[in-house]
Design a protein around this motif. Structure first.
Motif, short mmCIF file in Angstrom:
data_model
loop_
_atom_site.label_atom_id
_atom_site.label_comp_id
_atom_site.label_asym_id
_atom_site.label_seq_id
_atom_site.Cartn_x
_atom_site.Cartn_y
_atom_site.Cartn_z
N THR A 42 0.85 -1.19 0.00
CA THR A 42 0.00 0.00 0.00
C THR A 42 0.89 1.25 0.00
O THR A 42 2.10 1.17 0.23
N HIS A 43 0.26 2.40 -0.24
CA HIS A 43 0.99 3.66 -0.12
C HIS A 43 1.55 3.82 1.29
O HIS A 43 2.69 4.28 1.46
N ASP A 48 6.32 4.28 5.04
CA ASP A 48 7.13 3.95 6.21
C ASP A 48 8.56 3.58 5.86
O ASP A 48 9.41 3.43 6.75
N LEU A 49 8.85 3.45 4.56
CA LEU A 49 10.22 3.16 4.13
C LEU A 49 11.00 4.46 3.96
O LEU A 49 10.41 5.54 3.83
N PRO A 50 12.33 4.41 3.98
CA PRO A 50 13.12 5.61 3.67
C PRO A 50 12.72 6.16 2.31
O PRO A 50 12.63 5.40 1.33
N GLN A 51 12.47 7.46 2.25
CA GLN A 51 12.00 8.06 1.00
C GLN A 51 13.19 8.35 0.08
O GLN A 51 13.59 9.49 -0.14
N GLU A 52 13.74 7.27 -0.45
CA GLU A 52 14.89 7.33 -1.33
C GLU A 52 14.42 7.24 -2.79
O GLU A 52 13.26 6.91 -3.05
N PRO A 53 15.32 7.51 -3.74
CA PRO A 53 14.91 7.41 -5.16
C PRO A 53 14.31 6.05 -5.51
O PRO A 53 13.36 5.98 -6.29
N ALA A 54 14.84 4.96 -4.94
CA ALA A 54 14.29 3.63 -5.25
C ALA A 54 12.85 3.51 -4.79
O ALA A 54 12.00 2.95 -5.50
N THR A 55 12.56 4.05 -3.60
CA THR A 55 11.18 3.98 -3.10
C THR A 55 10.25 4.78 -3.99
O THR A 55 9.14 4.32 -4.33
#
Length: 242
Positions: A42-43, A48-55
């Motif tokens: 889900t969004h 909740d994940l690190p807001q990195e380019p991959a995410t």
């Protein structure tokens, strides 16, 4: 759940590029982790994940494949950024920065997002204004100054010493503190655009005016370029009008 994405990858026009991406990309590794987990994707899970380019890239892929619904990502990323930044604020700073960020900056961002007019540039400007307010509060601490006792002379010192972009970005915060009685009617210098460097002479100006009055195709605003409306010029602060 990821079947639509798998189908899209299998039907890509360059299979070798897809294979290379699956072998080497951090986004592909994140997708593999999500696929093998037992959690529903889900969004909120991605938030909740690190807001990195991959995410961010994985989220875009999932939205494009129809697995996740579209949302106002610029607004949500602003909210997530401030949620993370607020965790590191001293309690005394949080009491002031939180209402400024949440009830002034972010609330206005929500209104603009509802109207479909909240761009990445606008989100960057809003983050910069909040960051400038945080830095200003830290500067006050470093100089043993209290916001409620701040004088015009103190503000002038900040304007002289701060990073060149910070004085302009702090304008919204100072105007907000003035309105709420947190500061005592501090005067913030205006920032004017440079005056035009070239001018039409009298004959050219008269010719332009005559053509506008007699031929619509010569006007600055035509059907191809509509006249600016008040809505398009709706700016909250000097920082958001640049």
């Amino acid at each position: 759940m990821l079947a639509p994405l798998a189908q899209a990858l299998c039907s890509a026009p360059r299979p070798r590029s897809v294979l290379a991406w699956l072998r080497r990309s951090p986004s592909a590794r994140l997708l593999a982790t999500l696929a093998t987990s037992q959690e529903e994707i889900t969004h909120e899970l991605l938030d909740d994940l690190p807001q990195e380019p991959a995410t961010r890239y994985v989220r875009e892929l999932l939205v494009h494949a129809g697995i996740l619904s579209p949302r106002q990502e610029n607004l949500v990323q602003l909210e997530l950024w401030f949620r993370a930044a607020a965790q590191h604020l001293p309690a005394a700073h949080s009491e002031i920065i939180r209402p400024f960020a949440e009830w002034f900056i972010i609330r206005d961002a929500r209104r603009r997002a509802t109207r479909g007019r909240y761009s990445d540039k606008a989100a960057h400007s809003d983050r910069s204004e909040i960051r400038a307010a945080i830095e200003f509060m830290q500067w006050l601490d470093d100089h043993h100054l209290d916001l409620r006792a701040l004088t015009q002379a103190d503000l002038e010192v900040w304007l002289a010493q701060a990073n060149p972009s910070r004085p302009r970005l702090t304008a919204a915060f100072i105007k907000w503190t003035n309105k709420r009685g947190l500061t005592r009617n501090l005067e913030y210098p205006g920032y004017q655009r440079p005056a035009p460097a070239t001018f039409l002479d009298d004959d050219d100006q008269a010719d332009q005016l005559r053509r506008c009055l007699t031929d619509e195709s010569h006007c600055p605003w035509t059907s191809a370029s509509p006249a600016p409306s008040s809505a398009s010029m709706d700016c909250r602060s000097p920082a958001s009008c640049t």
